[in-house]
Design an enzyme around this catalytic site. Structure first.
Site: not given
Length: 357
Positions: A235, A243, A248, A252, A278
């Site tokens: 994770d 973010n 975002h 990404d 994630e």
């Protein structure tokens, strides 16, 4: 008159010999073609790339008996040729070697759409420039077969032979090799189309549903053969803050960076996927806990040392938390995942950027 008859008889004998040789040659190539087709048809139908490639490699080894061989495929993320599977190829080489599609002997084969033969790779400027930094290039013959569908480059097959191996490439030889490369290309194309269904659209890693399906299969194999099986759950730390702070698009980019590192660090036999958001998951067949921890440690180091470049030339680093668990006989898929996920949660509670097992 006698001289004329003698000359005529000699001419007939030469003609008969040539025709006989041609008939025997055609018969030989007919048998060889049938042998190739028989071996290719023996490959069990599968749209799963990691099940198909080992079968293809086994058929190539049986048909040609090379000293070593490998299959390089075009990576969808960076469009580079990388070794996906090999026989008698070092793990370091498999991880390190990557080529541009138009580079070297592989690039020449793909450009021409034909097999390319190198009589002695130790004299090849490309090989010496690219590989001599590791160790001296051995004297070997090399045949490279292109794998492509129409104008789409899929990869190449590399066949290495001893220097004294006789492998003349006549017109019929090239036809047989073309038959082989075309058939393999179509099999790979089918695998890629299937992969589009079972993969995550952004990272091009396996998706959640496929991971669950493969984990169930690997558990069955582990119980049947009493083999080791491990699972790694990963994770990204503080992903929400990334973010919120950078947007975002940067989020990404972080996910894509982590997925690339996972792909480059894991083995071909490992099944890595994006479990959700994630979170990532890696199934490690035939792997005991200590070896799985070593894989997680390599991933942790590679991820934390990676610098992610933003649009304003600012660089950020990210870390990940890891849960690592070895399969216990009798556990279901859900139980195995839950136990590993609890270890991941423990790593988060203890301060993140760590491995719990």
């Amino acid at each position: 008159m006698i001289n004329f008859i003698s000359s005529f008889i000699i001419l007939l004998f030469i003609l008969f010999t040539c025709i006989t040789i041609q008939i025997l040659t055609l018969y030989f190539y007919k048998r060889k073609t049938l042998a190739i087709l028989e071996e290719l048809f023996s490959i069990k139908p599968s749209l799963d790339l990691d099940k198909t490639l080992p079968q293809i490699l086994a058929v190539i080894k049986k048909l040609f008996k090379p000293e070593r061989c490998s299959i390089m495929l075009v990576d969808d993320t960076d469009k580079m040729l990388k070794i996906k599977i090999g026989d008698n190829i070092s793990t370091t080489a498999m991880r390190k070697i990557k080529l541009n599609i138009d580079e070297g002997i592989a690039g020449k084969s793909l450009t021409l759409g034909q097999p390319v033969v190198v009589k002695d790779i130790s004299k090849s400027k490309f090989y010496n420039r690219f590989f001599s930094s590791e160790k001296p290039v051995k004297k070997e013959k090399l045949i490279v077969l292109p794998l492509k569908i129409d104008d789409k480059n899929l990869g190449v097959v590399n066949l290495h032979f001893k220097p004294n191996t006789r492998f003349p490439l006549s017109y019929l030889d090239k036809m047989l090799l073309k038959l082989l490369s075309d058939y393999i290309s179509r099999m790979l194309d089918g695998c890629y189309k299937y992969f589009d269904v079972v993969s995550d659209s952004m990272t091009k890693m396996y998706n959640h549903n496929y991971i669950l399906k493969r984990l169930e299969e690997e558990i069955e194999l582990a119980e049947k053969f009493q083999s080791k099986l491990s699972l790694i759950m990963i994770d990204i730390d503080h992903f929400k803050q990334i973010n919120d702070k950078y947007g975002h698009q940067v989020g990404d980019k972080v996910i894509l960076t982590i997925s690339r590192i996972i792909k480059n660090t894991t083995r071909f036999s490992d099944i890595a996927g994006r479990y959700g958001g994630e979170e990532f998951c890696i199934i490690l067949p035939n792997t005991k806990l200590t070896d799985a921890i070593n894989v997680a440690q390599r991933l942790k180091n590679n991820i934390s040392s990676e610098k992610i470049l933003l649009q304003d030339k600012q660089q950020i680093s990210v870390t990940c938390s890891f849960g690592v668990k070895e399969y216990e006989i009798g556990d279901t898929v859900e139980e195995f995942i839950n136990k590993t996920d609890k270890l991941l949660y423990q790593a988060k509670l203890l301060g993140r950027d760590r491995i719990c097992y």
